[in-house]
Structures are given as C-alpha cells and as structure tokens.
Design an enzyme around this catalytic site. Structure first.
Site, PDB file in Angstrom:
ATOM      1  N   HIS A 102       1.151  -1.039   0.019  1.00  0.00           N
ATOM      2  CA  HIS A 102      -0.872  -0.467  -0.396  1.00  0.00           C
ATOM      3  C   HIS A 102       0.847   1.144  -0.020  1.00  0.00           C
ATOM      4  O   HIS A 102       2.175   1.016   0.792  1.00  0.00           O
ATOM      5  CB  HIS A 102      -1.064  -0.037   1.439  1.00  0.00           C
ATOM      6  CG  HIS A 102      -0.356   0.180   2.429  1.00  0.00           C
ATOM      7  ND1 HIS A 102      -0.440   1.145   2.889  1.00  0.00           N
ATOM      8  CD2 HIS A 102      -0.128  -0.920   3.778  1.00  0.00           C
ATOM      9  CE1 HIS A 102       0.643   1.628   3.780  1.00  0.00           C
ATOM     10  NE2 HIS A 102       0.641  -0.124   4.276  1.00  0.00           N
ATOM     11  N   ASP A 150      -6.126   3.766  -3.362  1.00  0.00           N
ATOM     12  CA  ASP A 150      -5.946   4.239  -1.762  1.00  0.00           C
ATOM     13  C   ASP A 150      -6.327   5.076  -1.787  1.00  0.00           C
ATOM     14  O   ASP A 150      -7.433   6.399  -2.430  1.00  0.00           O
ATOM     15  CB  ASP A 150      -3.836   5.102  -1.505  1.00  0.00           C
ATOM     16  CG  ASP A 150      -4.337   5.577  -0.299  1.00  0.00           C
ATOM     17  OD1 ASP A 150      -4.501   5.022   0.437  1.00  0.00           O
ATOM     18  OD2 ASP A 150      -2.631   5.472  -0.358  1.00  0.00           O
ATOM     19  N   TYR A 186       7.687  12.979 -13.377  1.00  0.00           N
ATOM     20  CA  TYR A 186       9.157  12.280 -13.381  1.00  0.00           C
ATOM     21  C   TYR A 186       9.527  12.105 -11.997  1.00  0.00           C
ATOM     22  O   TYR A 186       9.980  11.019 -12.157  1.00  0.00           O
ATOM     23  CB  TYR A 186      10.312  13.700 -14.374  1.00  0.00           C
ATOM     24  CG  TYR A 186       9.323  13.664 -15.567  1.00  0.00           C
ATOM     25  CD1 TYR A 186       8.273  13.320 -16.040  1.00  0.00           C
ATOM     26  CD2 TYR A 186      10.279  14.389 -16.690  1.00  0.00           C
ATOM     27  CE1 TYR A 186       7.975  12.581 -17.624  1.00  0.00           C
ATOM     28  CE2 TYR A 186       9.480  15.018 -17.372  1.00  0.00           C
ATOM     29  CZ  TYR A 186       8.499  14.440 -18.513  1.00  0.00           C
ATOM     30  OH  TYR A 186       8.874  14.307 -19.553  1.00  0.00           O
TER      31      TYR A 186
END
Length: 148
Positions: free
Chosen positions: A22, A64, A117
């Site tokens: 998670h 999540d 990025y």
C-alpha cells in the site's frame, strides 16, 4: 488460466501488482514517456491504450482511499495551454472507468511535468502503453483490500 483476471495482465504484470505494498505507485505511461530513462522496472504494452491498462489494473488492484487523489496525471505545460490545448478527454475516461470499478468517485490529481517525472523515478514500476495521445500518463497509488 485464472478466472476474473483481465487477459491483458500477464504473469509478469500480476507479479508486480502482487509485490507492491500500500502507498506504492505504478505509472501507466503513454508511448511518448521516457520510461526506460526513469524506471527500474519497465514493461512494454504497445498494443493497448492507457485507459484500457488503467481499467485492467484497477480491476485487481485497490486504489488508495486514504489520499484525496489516488490517480495523478501530468499537468498540461504552460506552452500547450497558451496554444489552446484543452484537458484531455481521456482523463475523464480514466476517472470514470476507475470510479465504476472501485464503486466510489475517484479523484484525479495533477503533478507538474517535472514533479511527475520525479515521482515516476520512485514508482514501483512503469507500464508503457501504446497510447499516442498526449498527456496519457497516469500514476496509480495502491491501497489496501478492505475485509469487512
């Protein structure tokens, strides 16, 4: 053969999704994304669109629920906005598909290009699709399977 697993998810891909914990992130990248320069684990899926790949992953991996936006996109750069580029329609397509699977309204958040990025470099894996439309990059944050 396994039941209920989207056919596009190869054994390698399922292994990666199982290994993730998670709060780990996975990038679903378009064909333009510099995946090999960023990721430790890069899997090429040149024959599928980014929304199709997001949908397949969300069918087996929970997003999540402890963050406001479990799916992040790369914001349009200012020069594209000045040229009149609009928010890509595929963003809504991804949000809708993920929401239908998860059973709640999934919110999309945005990272500025270079911030995206930097997160991609830390992502568990990068899945490079054949998506040719610009801004077809999505970062999914893994949640937990809730046992009620």
């Amino acid at each position: 053969m396994l039941k209920g697993i989207p056919k596009v998810l190869t054994p390698e891909m399922l292994k990666i999704l199982c290994e993730m914990g998670h709060d780990d992130e996975i990038v679903i990248a378009d064909a333009h994304f510099p995946a090999e320069a960023m990721g430790k684990r890069v899997i090429q899926y040149p024959c599928i669109s980014a929304p199709e790949m997001v949908e397949a992953i969300v069918k087996v991996m929970p997003l999540d629920t402890y963050v406001e936006a479990p799916v992040m996109v790369m914001s349009l750069v200012e020069s594209d906005v000045r040229k009149g580029m609009q928010i890509p329609s595929m963003w809504e397509e991804v949000r809708r598909r993920a929401s239908e699977i998860e059973g709640f309204t999934v919110k999309l958040g945005e990272y500025e290009r270079f911030e995206f990025y930097e997160h991609a470099k830390k992502a568990y894996a990068i899945i490079q699709t054949g998506e040719e439309r610009q801004y077809g990059n999505f970062m999914l944050r893994k949640g937990v399977v809730l046992n009620h």
